[in-house]
Design a protein around this motif. Structure first.
Motif, PDB file in Angstrom:
ATOM      1  N   HIS A  63      -3.669   1.173  -8.758  1.00  0.00           N
ATOM      2  CA  HIS A  63      -5.036   0.984  -8.234  1.00  0.00           C
ATOM      3  C   HIS A  63      -5.207  -0.520  -8.059  1.00  0.00           C
ATOM      4  CE1 HIS A  63      -6.209   5.127  -9.530  1.00  0.00           C
ATOM      5  NE2 HIS A  63      -5.323   4.882 -10.489  1.00  0.00           N
ATOM      6  N   ARG A  65      -7.688  -1.978  -6.054  1.00  0.00           N
ATOM      7  CA  ARG A  65      -9.123  -2.322  -6.035  1.00  0.00           C
ATOM      8  C   ARG A  65      -9.667  -2.980  -4.780  1.00  0.00           C
ATOM      9  NH1 ARG A  65      -9.590   1.119 -10.078  1.00  0.00           N
ATOM     10  NH2 ARG A  65      -9.236   0.321 -12.150  1.00  0.00           N
ATOM     11  N   ASN A  95      -9.257   5.287  -4.673  1.00  0.00           N
ATOM     12  CA  ASN A  95     -10.585   5.129  -5.297  1.00  0.00           C
ATOM     13  C   ASN A  95     -11.038   3.672  -5.315  1.00  0.00           C
ATOM     14  OD1 ASN A  95      -8.531   4.683  -7.196  1.00  0.00           O
ATOM     15  ND2 ASN A  95      -9.860   5.157  -8.911  1.00  0.00           N
ATOM     16  N   SER A 154     -13.199  10.389 -12.407  1.00  0.00           N
ATOM     17  CA  SER A 154     -12.678   9.251 -13.175  1.00  0.00           C
ATOM     18  C   SER A 154     -13.339   8.000 -12.596  1.00  0.00           C
ATOM     19  CB  SER A 154     -11.153   9.243 -13.076  1.00  0.00           C
ATOM     20  OG  SER A 154     -10.601   8.316 -13.967  1.00  0.00           O
ATOM     21  N   THR A 155     -12.603   6.913 -12.370  1.00  0.00           N
ATOM     22  CA  THR A 155     -13.196   5.729 -11.750  1.00  0.00           C
ATOM     23  C   THR A 155     -13.459   6.010 -10.271  1.00  0.00           C
ATOM     24  OG1 THR A 155     -11.995   4.324 -13.294  1.00  0.00           O
ATOM     25  CG2 THR A 155     -12.838   3.269 -11.304  1.00  0.00           C
ATOM     26  N   HIS A 180      -5.015  14.222  -9.842  1.00  0.00           N
ATOM     27  CA  HIS A 180      -5.482  13.844 -11.178  1.00  0.00           C
ATOM     28  C   HIS A 180      -6.058  15.120 -11.774  1.00  0.00           C
ATOM     29  CE1 HIS A 180      -7.667  11.036 -14.051  1.00  0.00           C
ATOM     30  NE2 HIS A 180      -8.173  12.232 -14.315  1.00  0.00           N
ATOM     31  N   HIS A 234       0.314  11.654 -14.062  1.00  0.00           N
ATOM     32  CA  HIS A 234       0.104  11.278 -15.476  1.00  0.00           C
ATOM     33  C   HIS A 234      -0.183  12.464 -16.404  1.00  0.00           C
ATOM     34  CE1 HIS A 234      -3.881  11.273 -13.784  1.00  0.00           C
ATOM     35  NE2 HIS A 234      -3.951   9.979 -13.515  1.00  0.00           N
ATOM     36  N   ASN A 278      -7.916   7.624 -18.379  1.00  0.00           N
ATOM     37  CA  ASN A 278      -8.021   9.048 -18.041  1.00  0.00           C
ATOM     38  C   ASN A 278      -6.773   9.494 -17.286  1.00  0.00           C
ATOM     39  OD1 ASN A 278     -10.677   8.766 -18.934  1.00  0.00           O
ATOM     40  ND2 ASN A 278     -11.439   8.446 -16.851  1.00  0.00           N
ATOM     41  N   ASP A 305       0.259   3.897 -13.149  1.00  0.00           N
ATOM     42  CA  ASP A 305      -1.206   4.068 -13.130  1.00  0.00           C
ATOM     43  C   ASP A 305      -1.900   2.750 -13.460  1.00  0.00           C
ATOM     44  OD1 ASP A 305      -3.685   5.175 -12.801  1.00  0.00           O
ATOM     45  OD2 ASP A 305      -3.694   6.279 -14.676  1.00  0.00           O
ATOM     46  N   ALA A 307      -4.383   0.315 -13.591  1.00  0.00           N
ATOM     47  CA  ALA A 307      -5.821   0.518 -13.331  1.00  0.00           C
ATOM     48  C   ALA A 307      -6.613  -0.581 -14.033  1.00  0.00           C
ATOM     49  CB  ALA A 307      -6.247   1.901 -13.823  1.00  0.00           C
ATOM     50  N   HIS A 309      -9.276  -3.262 -15.312  1.00  0.00           N
ATOM     51  CA  HIS A 309     -10.701  -3.541 -15.506  1.00  0.00           C
ATOM     52  C   HIS A 309     -10.764  -4.850 -16.289  1.00  0.00           C
ATOM     53  CE1 HIS A 309     -11.902   0.457 -14.154  1.00  0.00           C
ATOM     54  NE2 HIS A 309     -10.934   0.959 -14.905  1.00  0.00           N
ATOM     55  N   SER A 323     -12.516   3.353 -17.877  1.00  0.00           N
ATOM     56  CA  SER A 323     -11.193   3.863 -18.250  1.00  0.00           C
ATOM     57  C   SER A 323     -10.102   3.279 -17.363  1.00  0.00           C
ATOM     58  CB  SER A 323     -11.168   5.389 -18.122  1.00  0.00           C
ATOM     59  OG  SER A 323     -12.032   5.973 -19.050  1.00  0.00           O
ATOM     60  N   GLY A 324      -9.012   2.885 -17.964  1.00  0.00           N
ATOM     61  CA  GLY A 324      -7.874   2.394 -17.184  1.00  0.00           C
ATOM     62  C   GLY A 324      -7.286   1.152 -17.814  1.00  0.00           C
TER      63      GLY A 324
HETATM   64  O1  DOR Z   1      -8.073   5.702 -16.453  1.00  0.00           O
HETATM   65  C1  DOR Z   1      -8.078   5.783 -15.249  1.00  0.00           C
HETATM   66  N1  DOR Z   1      -8.440   4.753 -14.474  1.00  0.00           N
HETATM   67  N2  DOR Z   1      -7.727   6.949 -14.662  1.00  0.00           N
HETATM   68  C2  DOR Z   1      -7.928   7.160 -13.349  1.00  0.00           C
HETATM   69  O2  DOR Z   1      -7.694   8.247 -12.895  1.00  0.00           O
HETATM   70  C3  DOR Z   1      -8.499   6.124 -12.494  1.00  0.00           C
HETATM   71  C4  DOR Z   1      -8.242   4.799 -13.069  1.00  0.00           C
HETATM   72  C5  DOR Z   1      -9.046   3.707 -12.400  1.00  0.00           C
HETATM   73  O3  DOR Z   1      -8.998   3.633 -11.172  1.00  0.00           O
HETATM   74  O4  DOR Z   1      -9.669   2.919 -13.086  1.00  0.00           O
END
Ligand code: DOR
Length: 438
Positions: A63, A65, A95, A154-155, A180, A234, A278, A305, A307, A309, A323-324
């Motif tokens: 991801h 962003r 996403n 999820s996100t 997912h 995952h 997630n 994955d 992800a 943040h 989450s991520g």
């Molecule tokens: O933990 C997660 N973060 N699981 C996901 O499916 C999306 C991801 C995110 O894009 O932050």
């Protein structure tokens, strides 16, 4: 005497048939010869002693962003983290903000990546339940690798769990469908666990094994009805991996390095919300079952994955924390460390990180070392030990759940289209830009 752009002299080379010490010549972006002579000339000569040559790593779940969430990451910083971690191609999830649900949105990402990405790239189109016309364009769309469906939220706001709509998409399309798999109705019904949470341990109690398992059963049923396969991303639990082992004709399976090496409750005590993702990191019993699935061939690919943040977002505390976790730069060293610990062979590791993702997504010129294929390669030092540090991470967020762990086995050089793009964890060719996968 032949002339190459790059010549690897006597390097242990991981081929589909096994490991052989070879002299390998690259020319015009391709693997030109696997039995070059030591006396051949080349612009750059690399002595192979102490190193292995593997196919470039393909991270089939990241991801990055951009657009819309670029305070967390963008295509430049995400691909920088990738290339410094030995990754030569990434496949990116839809996403972002807005979500990538049209051909036009894919083309926009591809144009951005052409001017910014340090690696080769592909992008997923997200399914909404209302965009079948767009999903049907996926096979003919430059830089598009497949369809992504979030069966549980999820996100971001992508979500689709209506069985009729899912079946319609499964029947109408023939692109890879990556899912997912968490049951949205159960997530909603159990949301009070999250809302009443005292700490992050509630995360894996809310998003429990049954929530993932029931969704995975449902999506396999749909794949069966449509007479095709689904790629389940995952996978985290013993119940799912044992169920999927019985249904291999209808699925391909991904696991992540973090689900293979971190476990509850310990990791949540250690790093708190930085362990929140997630589907969640689960108990060691589940982790051990994923390894069984990896050994017996149930697991096809490893993806990070990635992800990201920000620390500020993670530090808000559960349940406000998103989450991520980042992982594109650490995926290869985590797995090479497991090779050194004897949990899998280097050949198997290469299948999971390179060969199988290429096969799954139809990247015919990638994922293997063979004459005529793309010169996307990673040179590794299997006996190098080094501590993972936040400050070495190239992701915009500047943290890693593996901080403070010492891994043995690191990428030394990342070569894309015959160009040395990164060396020892740093970018060395600032001008190089990657290409779309097709
Ligand atoms: O933990 C997660 N973060 N699981 C996901 O499916 C999306 C991801 C995110 O894009 O932050």
């Amino acid at each position: 005497m032949a002339t190459y752009d790059i010549l690897f002299k006597n390097i242990k080379t991981v081929l589909p048939s096994g490991i052989q010490t070879l002299t390998v010549g690259l020319k015009d972006g391709k693997i030109a010869s696997l039995n070059a002579s030591e006396d051949d000339s080349a612009t750059t000569v690399i002595e192979g002693a102490g190193k292995h040559l593997i196919p470039g790593v393909i991270d089939s779940q990241v991801h990055f962003r951009e657009p819309g969430l670029t305070h967390k990451e963008d295509l430049e910083t995400g691909s920088l983290a990738a290339v410094c971690g030995g990754v030569t191609t990434f496949l990116e999830m839809p996403n972002t903000n807005p979500s990538t649900t049209t051909a036009q949105a894919i083309t926009h990402k591809v144009e951005l990546a052409k001017s910014k990405s340090h690696t080769n790239f592909g992008f997923f189109m997200g399914a909404t339940g209302e965009n079948l016309d767009e999903l049907l364009k996926v096979p003919n769309l430059e830089g598009c690798c497949g369809i992504k469906i979030f069966l549980g939220s999820s996100t971001g706001d992508l979500l689709l769990y209506n069985e009729e709509k899912l079946l319609e998409i499964f029947k109408a399309t023939n692109s890879v469908i990556a899912v997912h798999s968490e049951n949205e109705e159960m997530l909603k019904a159990n949301k009070h666990i999250q809302q009443e949470a005292k700490d992050v341990h509630a995360h894996y109690q809310w998003r429990d094994v049954e929530t993932a398992y029931s969704s995975t059963i449902k999506i396999i049923e749909i794949a069966k009805k449509a007479g095709r396969k689904v790629h389940v991303l995952h996978i985290t639990s013993k119940k799912e991996i044992e169920f999927l082992a019985q249904n291999k004709e209808h699925c391909t399976v991904e696991v992540t390095p973090q689900h293979l090496t971190l476990f509850a409750p310990e990791i949540y005590d250690e790093i708190g919300t930085y362990a929140q993702m997630n589907p969640p990191i689960r108990t060691k019993e589940n982790t051990d079952a994923l390894w069984v699935g990896l050994e017996n061939g149930t697991v096809d690919v490893i993806g990070s994955d990635h992800a990201p943040h920000t620390k500020e977002e993670k530090d808000q505390g559960y349940p406000k924390s998103p989450s991520g976790m980042p992982g594109v730069q650490t995926m290869l060293p985590v797995m090479l460390d497991q090779v050194n610990k004897g949990r899998l062979s280097l050949e198997k590791c290469v299948q999971l990180l390179c060969e199988n993702p290429a096969k799954l997504y139809g990247l015919e010129k990638k994922g293997r070392i063979a004459e005529g294929l793309d010169a996307d390669l990673t040179v590794i030092e299997l006996d190098k030990s080094y501590e993972v540090k936040d400050e070495d991470m190239k992701s915009k967020v500047g943290w890693t759940p593996f901080r403070g762990r010492t891994f043995t086995g690191w990428p030394h050089m990342t070569i894309i289209s015959g160009k040395i793009v990164a060396k020892d964890g740093n970018l060395v060719d600032k001008e190089f830009k990657g290409s779309p996968i097709n």
